[in-house]
Motif scaffolding. Structure first.
Motif, short mmCIF file in Angstrom:
data_model
loop_
_atom_site.label_atom_id
_atom_site.label_comp_id
_atom_site.label_asym_id
_atom_site.label_seq_id
_atom_site.Cartn_x
_atom_site.Cartn_y
_atom_site.Cartn_z
N UNK A 71 0.87 -1.18 0.00
CA UNK A 71 0.00 0.00 0.00
C UNK A 71 0.90 1.22 0.00
N UNK A 72 0.71 2.09 -1.00
CA UNK A 72 1.56 3.27 -1.17
C UNK A 72 0.73 4.54 -1.18
N UNK A 73 1.33 5.61 -0.66
CA UNK A 73 0.69 6.91 -0.70
C UNK A 73 1.76 7.99 -0.76
N UNK A 74 1.35 9.23 -0.89
CA UNK A 74 2.31 10.33 -0.98
C UNK A 74 2.52 11.02 0.37
N UNK A 75 2.13 10.37 1.44
CA UNK A 75 2.30 10.94 2.77
C UNK A 75 3.73 10.85 3.27
N UNK A 76 3.98 11.38 4.46
CA UNK A 76 5.33 11.44 5.00
C UNK A 76 5.84 10.13 5.59
N UNK A 77 4.98 9.13 5.72
CA UNK A 77 5.41 7.88 6.33
C UNK A 77 5.36 7.97 7.84
N UNK A 78 6.04 7.04 8.50
CA UNK A 78 6.04 7.02 9.96
C UNK A 78 7.32 6.37 10.45
N UNK A 79 7.59 6.59 11.70
CA UNK A 79 8.73 5.98 12.37
C UNK A 79 8.22 4.72 13.04
N UNK A 80 8.79 3.56 12.67
CA UNK A 80 8.33 2.29 13.22
C UNK A 80 8.45 2.28 14.74
N UNK A 81 9.45 2.96 15.29
CA UNK A 81 9.64 3.00 16.74
C UNK A 81 8.61 3.89 17.42
N UNK A 82 7.96 4.76 16.66
CA UNK A 82 7.00 5.69 17.23
C UNK A 82 5.83 5.90 16.27
N UNK A 83 5.04 4.82 16.01
CA UNK A 83 3.92 4.99 15.08
C UNK A 83 2.86 5.94 15.64
N UNK A 84 2.21 6.62 14.72
CA UNK A 84 1.16 7.57 15.12
C UNK A 84 -0.13 6.84 15.44
N UNK A 85 -0.95 7.45 16.24
CA UNK A 85 -2.27 6.90 16.51
C UNK A 85 -2.26 5.86 17.61
N UNK A 86 -3.45 5.46 17.98
CA UNK A 86 -3.59 4.48 19.05
C UNK A 86 -4.25 3.19 18.57
N UNK A 87 -4.29 3.00 17.26
CA UNK A 87 -4.90 1.80 16.70
C UNK A 87 -3.96 0.62 16.74
N UNK A 88 -4.44 -0.49 16.24
CA UNK A 88 -3.68 -1.74 16.23
C UNK A 88 -3.21 -2.13 14.84
N UNK A 89 -3.35 -1.25 13.85
CA UNK A 89 -3.07 -1.58 12.46
C UNK A 89 -1.73 -2.25 12.23
#
Length: 120
Positions: A71-89
């Motif tokens: 799954x690809x998008x043009x967003x900034x991505x995320x840091x695996x050590x500090x993912x955003x949000x509180x979901x379980x994705x």
């Protein structure tokens, strides 16, 4: 190799629309079809929620006994050590996939690979 690729608008319908395109690939994804649907749902939902991207690219392929979801998008991505949000994705992705990761460049891509056999 069998594959489905599509580009969807980043909105609340994107996960459902992405899943619906996998029906033709179902025989090639069994017995992991439901797992693939869940991976696609989680990754597309994460993209909708966090990327700020207008379009999301989804690719599901199967070859040599393995299934790959991207799954690809043009967003900034995320840091695996500090993912955003509180979901379980991402936790769900890590539990279902044998391997997963991400790449960045022109588009940010999260990928997951799983054996076609749930017993592998």
């Amino acid at each position: 190799m069998r594959e489905v690729t599509l580009r969807v608008e980043s909105n609340a319908s994107a996960p459902r629309l992405s899943r619906s395109h996998l029906a033709d690939l179902r025989p090639s994804l069994e017995p992991r079809y439901d797992d693939v649907l869940l991976l696609v749902s989680e990754l597309v939902t994460n993209s909708v929620r966090h990327s700020g991207s207008g379009k999301i690219d989804v690719r599901v392929s199967t070859a040599d006994g393995h299934i790959r979801v991207e799954v690809s998008d043009s967003g900034p991505g995320f840091d695996v050590a500090d993912p955003r949000g509180d979901g379980l994705g991402i936790d769900i992705v890590a539990k279902l996939a044998e391997r997963w990761g991400y790449s960045s460049g022109e588009r940010f891509t999260v990928w997951a690979e799983l054996a076609r056999s749930a017993d592998a």
